[in-house]
Motif scaffolding. Sequence first.
Motif, PDB file in Angstrom:
ATOM      1  N   ILE A  19       0.827  -1.214   0.000  1.00 17.39           N
ATOM      2  CA  ILE A  19       0.000   0.000   0.000  1.00 17.39           C
ATOM      3  C   ILE A  19       0.855   1.254   0.000  1.00 17.39           C
ATOM      4  O   ILE A  19       0.655   2.157  -0.813  1.00 17.39           O
ATOM      5  N   TRP A  20       1.822   1.345   0.900  1.00 18.47           N
ATOM      6  CA  TRP A  20       2.572   2.597   1.063  1.00 18.47           C
ATOM      7  C   TRP A  20       3.692   2.723   0.041  1.00 18.47           C
ATOM      8  O   TRP A  20       3.646   3.577  -0.829  1.00 18.47           O
ATOM      9  N   ASP A  21       4.718   1.940   0.116  1.00 15.56           N
ATOM     10  CA  ASP A  21       5.861   1.878  -0.801  1.00 15.56           C
ATOM     11  C   ASP A  21       6.221   3.230  -1.425  1.00 15.56           C
ATOM     12  O   ASP A  21       6.167   3.403  -2.640  1.00 15.56           O
ATOM     13  N   ALA A  64       3.118  10.266   5.911  1.00 12.08           N
ATOM     14  CA  ALA A  64       3.257  11.280   4.858  1.00 12.08           C
ATOM     15  C   ALA A  64       4.485  12.150   5.116  1.00 12.08           C
ATOM     16  O   ALA A  64       5.214  12.504   4.183  1.00 12.08           O
ATOM     17  N   HIS A  65       4.724  12.480   6.380  1.00 13.82           N
ATOM     18  CA  HIS A  65       5.902  13.272   6.736  1.00 13.82           C
ATOM     19  C   HIS A  65       7.196  12.499   6.428  1.00 13.82           C
ATOM     20  O   HIS A  65       8.146  13.074   5.879  1.00 13.82           O
ATOM     21  N   ILE A  66       7.218  11.231   6.777  1.00 13.47           N
ATOM     22  CA  ILE A  66       8.402  10.411   6.492  1.00 13.47           C
ATOM     23  C   ILE A  66       8.685  10.428   5.001  1.00 13.47           C
ATOM     24  O   ILE A  66       9.823  10.638   4.566  1.00 13.47           O
ATOM     25  N   GLU A  67       7.661  10.207   4.218  1.00 10.39           N
ATOM     26  CA  GLU A  67       7.839  10.179   2.761  1.00 10.39           C
ATOM     27  C   GLU A  67       8.293  11.525   2.210  1.00 10.39           C
ATOM     28  O   GLU A  67       9.278  11.607   1.477  1.00 10.39           O
ATOM     29  N   MET A  71      12.402  11.198   3.783  1.00  7.60           N
ATOM     30  CA  MET A  71      12.934  10.550   2.585  1.00  7.60           C
ATOM     31  C   MET A  71      13.195  11.552   1.462  1.00  7.60           C
ATOM     32  O   MET A  71      13.705  11.178   0.418  1.00  7.60           O
ATOM     33  N   SER A  72      12.802  12.778   1.693  1.00  8.85           N
ATOM     34  CA  SER A  72      12.987  13.872   0.725  1.00  8.85           C
ATOM     35  C   SER A  72      12.338  13.588  -0.623  1.00  8.85           C
ATOM     36  O   SER A  72      12.853  13.984  -1.664  1.00  8.85           O
ATOM     37  N   LEU A  73      11.189  12.936  -0.612  1.00 15.51           N
ATOM     38  CA  LEU A  73      10.500  12.614  -1.851  1.00 15.51           C
ATOM     39  C   LEU A  73       9.452  13.655  -2.216  1.00 15.51           C
ATOM     40  O   LEU A  73       8.873  13.587  -3.299  1.00 15.51           O
ATOM     41  N   GLY A  74       9.190  14.584  -1.303  1.00 17.01           N
ATOM     42  CA  GLY A  74       8.176  15.592  -1.554  1.00 17.01           C
ATOM     43  C   GLY A  74       6.781  14.994  -1.482  1.00 17.01           C
ATOM     44  O   GLY A  74       6.604  13.800  -1.263  1.00 17.01           O
ATOM     45  N   VAL A  75       5.803  15.846  -1.665  1.00 16.68           N
ATOM     46  CA  VAL A  75       4.403  15.415  -1.629  1.00 16.68           C
ATOM     47  C   VAL A  75       3.956  15.157  -3.062  1.00 16.68           C
ATOM     48  O   VAL A  75       4.054  16.027  -3.920  1.00 16.68           O
ATOM     49  N   LYS A  76       3.480  13.947  -3.292  1.00 18.97           N
ATOM     50  CA  LYS A  76       2.938  13.564  -4.595  1.00 18.97           C
ATOM     51  C   LYS A  76       1.418  13.570  -4.504  1.00 18.97           C
ATOM     52  O   LYS A  76       0.857  13.626  -3.408  1.00 18.97           O
ATOM     53  N   GLY A  77       0.770  13.443  -5.613  1.00 17.81           N
ATOM     54  CA  GLY A  77      -0.689  13.383  -5.616  1.00 17.81           C
ATOM     55  C   GLY A  77      -1.250  12.196  -4.859  1.00 17.81           C
ATOM     56  O   GLY A  77      -2.387  12.220  -4.410  1.00 17.81           O
ATOM     57  N   THR A  78      -0.439  11.165  -4.681  1.00 19.11           N
ATOM     58  CA  THR A  78      -0.891   9.947  -4.004  1.00 19.11           C
ATOM     59  C   THR A  78      -0.441   9.849  -2.546  1.00 19.11           C
ATOM     60  O   THR A  78      -0.828   8.917  -1.846  1.00 19.11           O
ATOM     61  N   THR A  79       0.370  10.784  -2.092  1.00 21.31           N
ATOM     62  CA  THR A  79       0.990  10.674  -0.768  1.00 21.31           C
ATOM     63  C   THR A  79      -0.039  10.538   0.343  1.00 21.31           C
ATOM     64  O   THR A  79       0.012   9.598   1.141  1.00 21.31           O
ATOM     65  N   ALA A  80      -0.966  11.461   0.449  1.00 16.38           N
ATOM     66  CA  ALA A  80      -1.937  11.455   1.548  1.00 16.38           C
ATOM     67  C   ALA A  80      -2.818  10.215   1.507  1.00 16.38           C
ATOM     68  O   ALA A  80      -3.076   9.593   2.546  1.00 16.38           O
ATOM     69  N   ASP A  81      -3.272   9.836   0.319  1.00 20.71           N
ATOM     70  CA  ASP A  81      -4.141   8.668   0.202  1.00 20.71           C
ATOM     71  C   ASP A  81      -3.423   7.385   0.582  1.00 20.71           C
ATOM     72  O   ASP A  81      -3.951   6.567   1.341  1.00 20.71           O
ATOM     73  N   ARG A  82      -2.198   7.183   0.092  1.00 19.17           N
ATOM     74  CA  ARG A  82      -1.438   5.985   0.451  1.00 19.17           C
ATOM     75  C   ARG A  82      -1.142   5.942   1.944  1.00 19.17           C
ATOM     76  O   ARG A  82      -1.224   4.888   2.579  1.00 19.17           O
ATOM     77  N   ALA A  83      -0.808   7.105   2.519  1.00 19.83           N
ATOM     78  CA  ALA A  83      -0.524   7.160   3.958  1.00 19.83           C
ATOM     79  C   ALA A  83      -1.770   6.806   4.768  1.00 19.83           C
ATOM     80  O   ALA A  83      -1.695   6.028   5.724  1.00 19.83           O
ATOM     81  N   ARG A  84      -2.920   7.348   4.368  1.00 17.27           N
ATOM     82  CA  ARG A  84      -4.177   7.056   5.072  1.00 17.27           C
ATOM     83  C   ARG A  84      -4.555   5.587   4.935  1.00 17.27           C
ATOM     84  O   ARG A  84      -4.910   4.919   5.920  1.00 17.27           O
TER      85      ARG A  84
END
Length: 99
Positions: A19-21, A64-67, A71-84
């Motif tokens: 799910i997260w990855d 979401a913060h870790i990602e 991890m310095s990956l920034g916020v993607k369009g899928t970040t919040a949904d995958r984290a939730r």
Amino acid sequence: MSIVPGNRWESLREIAWSIWDPIGLANHPDWKRDAPDEYDNYVQHAATLFENGASIVDVATYLAHIEAEYMSLGVKGTTADRARRTATAIKQYLETATD
């Protein structure tokens, strides 16, 4: 931080990978050989947060913060949904799993 019993690791690890990855390693053909524990510390901390009374929102915010930041990956369009979805799956697993 508490320690998740060994027989629970595989299920929690599978949640993180399926799910997260955030790095996208599950698409790499050798991830199980090269990096099976890549997300273990984060999943362990998420489980501990739940054990200490955190909400799904709290754990999703952590992931979401870790990602984005750690991890310095920034916020993607899928970040919040995958984290939730990951937080929800971890919580559901912890509520139903037996040692």
